[in-house]
Design a protein around this motif. Structure first.
Motif, PDB file in Angstrom:
ATOM      1  N   SER A 163       0.839  -1.203   0.000  1.00 40.52           N
ATOM      2  CA  SER A 163       0.000   0.000   0.000  1.00 40.52           C
ATOM      3  C   SER A 163       0.868   1.245   0.000  1.00 40.52           C
ATOM      4  CB  SER A 163      -0.923   0.021   1.231  1.00 40.52           C
ATOM      5  OG  SER A 163      -0.171   0.092   2.430  1.00 40.52           O
ATOM      6  N   VAL A 164       0.339   2.287  -0.601  1.00 33.85           N
ATOM      7  CA  VAL A 164       0.963   3.609  -0.568  1.00 33.85           C
ATOM      8  C   VAL A 164      -0.158   4.622  -0.401  1.00 33.85           C
ATOM      9  CG1 VAL A 164       2.327   5.334  -1.774  1.00 33.85           C
ATOM     10  CG2 VAL A 164       2.872   2.907  -2.047  1.00 33.85           C
ATOM     11  N   LEU A 165      -0.098   5.388   0.688  1.00 32.88           N
ATOM     12  CA  LEU A 165      -1.099   6.415   0.948  1.00 32.88           C
ATOM     13  C   LEU A 165      -0.421   7.780   0.961  1.00 32.88           C
ATOM     14  CD1 LEU A 165      -3.034   4.681   3.879  1.00 32.88           C
ATOM     15  CD2 LEU A 165      -3.675   4.749   1.471  1.00 32.88           C
ATOM     16  N   ALA A 166      -1.052   8.742   0.304  1.00 32.76           N
ATOM     17  CA  ALA A 166      -0.539  10.110   0.278  1.00 32.76           C
ATOM     18  C   ALA A 166      -1.630  11.038   0.808  1.00 32.76           C
ATOM     19  CB  ALA A 166      -0.137  10.516  -1.131  1.00 32.76           C
ATOM     20  N   LEU A 167      -1.300  11.833   1.812  1.00 39.94           N
ATOM     21  CA  LEU A 167      -2.252  12.758   2.414  1.00 39.94           C
ATOM     22  C   LEU A 167      -1.717  14.185   2.286  1.00 39.94           C
ATOM     23  CD1 LEU A 167      -4.769  13.365   4.181  1.00 39.94           C
ATOM     24  CD2 LEU A 167      -3.292  13.054   6.177  1.00 39.94           C
ATOM     25  N   ASP A 168      -2.536  15.063   1.708  1.00 42.30           N
ATOM     26  CA  ASP A 168      -2.178  16.482   1.594  1.00 42.30           C
ATOM     27  C   ASP A 168      -3.322  17.283   2.196  1.00 42.30           C
ATOM     28  OD1 ASP A 168      -1.205  18.940   1.007  1.00 42.30           O
ATOM     29  OD2 ASP A 168      -1.329  18.745  -1.176  1.00 42.30           O
ATOM     30  N   GLN A 169      -3.172  17.648   3.447  1.00 44.14           N
ATOM     31  CA  GLN A 169      -4.218  18.344   4.187  1.00 44.14           C
ATOM     32  C   GLN A 169      -3.800  19.791   4.436  1.00 44.14           C
ATOM     33  OE1 GLN A 169      -4.766  17.162   8.285  1.00 44.14           O
ATOM     34  NE2 GLN A 169      -6.968  17.543   8.177  1.00 44.14           N
ATOM     35  N   LYS A 170      -4.558  20.696   3.853  1.00 44.44           N
ATOM     36  CA  LYS A 170      -4.266  22.120   4.007  1.00 44.44           C
ATOM     37  C   LYS A 170      -5.035  22.675   5.205  1.00 44.44           C
ATOM     38  CE  LYS A 170      -1.998  22.769   0.006  1.00 44.44           C
ATOM     39  NZ  LYS A 170      -2.091  21.434  -0.597  1.00 44.44           N
ATOM     40  N   LEU A 228      -6.998  23.801  11.757  1.00 43.74           N
ATOM     41  CA  LEU A 228      -5.891  24.736  11.897  1.00 43.74           C
ATOM     42  C   LEU A 228      -4.549  24.127  11.514  1.00 43.74           C
ATOM     43  CD1 LEU A 228      -6.865  26.468  15.250  1.00 43.74           C
ATOM     44  CD2 LEU A 228      -7.334  27.209  12.910  1.00 43.74           C
ATOM     45  N   GLY A 229      -4.467  22.792  11.520  1.00 41.78           N
ATOM     46  CA  GLY A 229      -3.208  22.137  11.211  1.00 41.78           C
ATOM     47  C   GLY A 229      -3.083  21.785   9.743  1.00 41.78           C
ATOM     48  N   SER A 230      -1.926  21.262   9.389  1.00 41.39           N
ATOM     49  CA  SER A 230      -1.700  20.799   8.023  1.00 41.39           C
ATOM     50  C   SER A 230      -0.811  19.566   8.069  1.00 41.39           C
ATOM     51  CB  SER A 230      -1.048  21.895   7.168  1.00 41.39           C
ATOM     52  OG  SER A 230       0.235  22.232   7.683  1.00 41.39           O
ATOM     53  N   ARG A 231      -1.038  18.663   7.114  1.00 41.35           N
ATOM     54  CA  ARG A 231      -0.248  17.440   7.033  1.00 41.35           C
ATOM     55  C   ARG A 231       0.021  17.109   5.576  1.00 41.35           C
ATOM     56  NH1 ARG A 231      -3.847  13.061   9.978  1.00 41.35           N
ATOM     57  NH2 ARG A 231      -5.438  14.185   8.801  1.00 41.35           N
ATOM     58  N   GLN A 232       1.264  16.864   5.267  1.00 41.78           N
ATOM     59  CA  GLN A 232       1.654  16.324   3.956  1.00 41.78           C
ATOM     60  C   GLN A 232       2.469  15.064   4.248  1.00 41.78           C
ATOM     61  OE1 GLN A 232       2.427  19.950   4.416  1.00 41.78           O
ATOM     62  NE2 GLN A 232       0.258  20.122   3.841  1.00 41.78           N
ATOM     63  N   LEU A 233       1.809  13.930   4.192  1.00 43.67           N
ATOM     64  CA  LEU A 233       2.413  12.672   4.622  1.00 43.67           C
ATOM     65  C   LEU A 233       2.385  11.634   3.512  1.00 43.67           C
ATOM     66  CD1 LEU A 233       0.832  12.371   8.197  1.00 43.67           C
ATOM     67  CD2 LEU A 233       3.044  13.357   7.565  1.00 43.67           C
ATOM     68  N   ILE A 276       3.171 -10.302   9.272  1.00 41.94           N
ATOM     69  CA  ILE A 276       4.136  -9.223   9.464  1.00 41.94           C
ATOM     70  C   ILE A 276       3.639  -8.013   8.689  1.00 41.94           C
ATOM     71  CG2 ILE A 276       6.506  -8.443   9.107  1.00 41.94           C
ATOM     72  CD1 ILE A 276       7.363 -11.381   9.105  1.00 41.94           C
ATOM     73  N   GLU A 277       3.498  -6.902   9.377  1.00 43.98           N
ATOM     74  CA  GLU A 277       3.093  -5.663   8.722  1.00 43.98           C
ATOM     75  C   GLU A 277       4.061  -4.557   9.116  1.00 43.98           C
ATOM     76  OE1 GLU A 277      -0.773  -2.672   8.195  1.00 43.98           O
ATOM     77  OE2 GLU A 277      -0.846  -4.341   9.609  1.00 43.98           O
ATOM     78  N   SER A 278       4.534  -3.817   8.144  1.00 50.73           N
ATOM     79  CA  SER A 278       5.482  -2.744   8.391  1.00 50.73           C
ATOM     80  C   SER A 278       5.043  -1.514   7.597  1.00 50.73           C
ATOM     81  CB  SER A 278       6.885  -3.166   7.967  1.00 50.73           C
ATOM     82  OG  SER A 278       7.828  -2.154   8.255  1.00 50.73           O
ATOM     83  N   VAL A 279       4.958  -0.375   8.299  1.00 48.78           N
ATOM     84  CA  VAL A 279       4.494   0.859   7.659  1.00 48.78           C
ATOM     85  C   VAL A 279       5.444   1.988   8.039  1.00 48.78           C
ATOM     86  CG1 VAL A 279       2.580   2.466   7.362  1.00 48.78           C
ATOM     87  CG2 VAL A 279       2.109   0.057   7.860  1.00 48.78           C
ATOM     88  N   ALA A 280       5.917   2.712   7.057  1.00 52.24           N
ATOM     89  CA  ALA A 280       6.766   3.891   7.285  1.00 52.24           C
ATOM     90  C   ALA A 280       5.972   5.145   6.966  1.00 52.24           C
ATOM     91  CB  ALA A 280       8.016   3.812   6.421  1.00 52.24           C
ATOM     92  N   GLN A 281       6.454   6.258   7.476  1.00 52.71           N
ATOM     93  CA  GLN A 281       5.735   7.517   7.253  1.00 52.71           C
ATOM     94  C   GLN A 281       6.739   8.665   7.203  1.00 52.71           C
ATOM     95  OE1 GLN A 281       2.664   8.838  10.255  1.00 52.71           O
ATOM     96  NE2 GLN A 281       1.318   8.071   8.634  1.00 52.71           N
ATOM     97  N   ALA A 282       6.644   9.482   6.170  1.00 53.79           N
ATOM     98  CA  ALA A 282       7.559  10.611   6.006  1.00 53.79           C
ATOM     99  C   ALA A 282       6.798  11.800   5.440  1.00 53.79           C
ATOM    100  CB  ALA A 282       8.715  10.234   5.080  1.00 53.79           C
ATOM    101  N   GLY A 283       7.354  12.966   5.632  1.00 57.18           N
ATOM    102  CA  GLY A 283       6.733  14.176   5.098  1.00 57.18           C
ATOM    103  C   GLY A 283       6.942  15.343   6.031  1.00 57.18           C
ATOM    104  N   LYS A 284       5.883  16.139   6.218  1.00 57.53           N
ATOM    105  CA  LYS A 284       5.945  17.277   7.109  1.00 57.53           C
ATOM    106  C   LYS A 284       4.558  17.543   7.672  1.00 57.53           C
ATOM    107  CE  LYS A 284       5.674  20.304   3.050  1.00 57.53           C
ATOM    108  NZ  LYS A 284       6.350  21.385   2.283  1.00 57.53           N
ATOM    109  N   SER A 285       4.529  18.160   8.841  1.00 53.93           N
ATOM    110  CA  SER A 285       3.249  18.412   9.500  1.00 53.93           C
ATOM    111  C   SER A 285       3.359  19.661  10.367  1.00 53.93           C
ATOM    112  CB  SER A 285       2.829  17.207  10.353  1.00 53.93           C
ATOM    113  OG  SER A 285       3.801  16.936  11.349  1.00 53.93           O
ATOM    114  N   ARG A 286       2.180  20.219  10.675  1.00 50.53           N
ATOM    115  CA  ARG A 286       2.112  21.405  11.510  1.00 50.53           C
ATOM    116  C   ARG A 286       0.858  21.282  12.374  1.00 50.53           C
ATOM    117  NH1 ARG A 286       4.182  26.580  10.099  1.00 50.53           N
ATOM    118  NH2 ARG A 286       4.253  25.935   7.926  1.00 50.53           N
ATOM    119  N   VAL A 287       1.006  21.456  13.693  1.00 46.41           N
ATOM    120  CA  VAL A 287      -0.125  21.303  14.606  1.00 46.41           C
ATOM    121  C   VAL A 287      -1.186  22.354  14.334  1.00 46.41           C
ATOM    122  CG1 VAL A 287      -0.837  21.307  17.023  1.00 46.41           C
ATOM    123  CG2 VAL A 287       1.327  20.256  16.366  1.00 46.41           C
TER     124      VAL A 287
END
Length: 242
Positions: free
Chosen positions: A8-15, A28-33, A53-64
């Motif tokens: 799986s590959v999930l992309a989240l772009d929350q403004k 009020l927050g933002s997430r680009q994951l 066995i399940e393995s998930v990584a997560q990278a990007g940037k976020s702001r509270v």
């Protein structure tokens, strides 16, 4: 072996929401994951071992929120399971489980694993109403026993011990945190019982009990409830399928 894999590959772009929106509607927050993952498993069969066995990584940037600094994001989640299904009456299946999810913040990098969206039932709790644990800042071994006493009835008993992956990071669902890490990292034990009856093709009934035995962190963290009693949660629910 009948090994099966899922990717799986999930992309989240929350403004962040507009400032002129009502407060209750404003995000009020933002997430680009970016969240890639894989799952390798052997389906359960009578008289055989199975694993997952399940393995998930997560990278990007976020702001509270819009006023907080933007953080780099680096987190991961791991799930391991080993089980055996006995070729006996009631088809008992025993499974050992382990889950680990990062949490906290290191400088300008957030390690808070974000489950993004979706149901929280999984293996971490019985319902969405009662959800003391999530896939964030956990280090949790446990075990389960499944039985099928009747073709329309399934039941299980489960036990888990819950530590935090980072003692200085928040226990998010409980909204407790000790920034100094002086309250320890053990949140507690849970015992769970559940039974489900598929009464008809489109009607199911489920009832269960979840018992939380509070650990040192749950009792001693700043702003922890003064009442140190353990917690009982009972539920009954009906599912109708159309």
């Amino acid at each position: 072996l009948d090994l099966q894999t899922q990717h799986s590959v999930l992309a989240l772009d929350q403004k962040p929401g507009r400032i002129d929106q009502p407060l209750e509607q404003r995000n009020l927050g933002s997430r680009q994951l970016f969240t890639p993952g894989f799952r390798l498993f052997q389906p359960s069969r009578k008289g055989e071992w199975n694993f997952e066995i399940e393995s998930v990584a997560q990278a990007g940037k976020s702001r509270v929120d819009r006023f907080a600094p933007q953080l780099a994001h680096a987190a991961f989640f791991e799930h391991l399971q080993l089980g055996y299904t006995f070729d006996w009456h009631w088809q008992p299946r025993v499974a050992l489980q382990y889950d680990y999810a990062t949490g906290g913040q290191n400088g300008t990098t957030s390690h808070v694993f974000d489950s993004l969206y979706g149901a929280r039932r999984f293996e971490l709790g019985p319902t969405g109403i009662w959800g003391p644990f999530a896939r964030n800042n956990i280090n949790a071994p446990g075990g389960r026993l499944f039985v099928i006493p009747h073709r329309d009835v399934t039941a299980f008993m489960a036990y888990r011990a819950w530590w935090m992956a980072d003692a200085k990071a928040p226990w998010q669902p409980a909204r407790l945190v000790d920034p100094l890490g002086q309250s320890g990292d053990f949140m507690g034990h849970t015992v769970e019982l559940s039974a489900r009856w598929d009464a008809r093709d489109n009607v199911s009934l489920e009832a269960g009990w979840n018992y939380l035995i509070k650990g040192g962190f749950a009792r001693n963290a700043p702003e922890a409830p003064a009442n140190h009693d353990n917690v009982n949660y009972f539920y009954v629910q009906t599912e109708l399928r159309f």
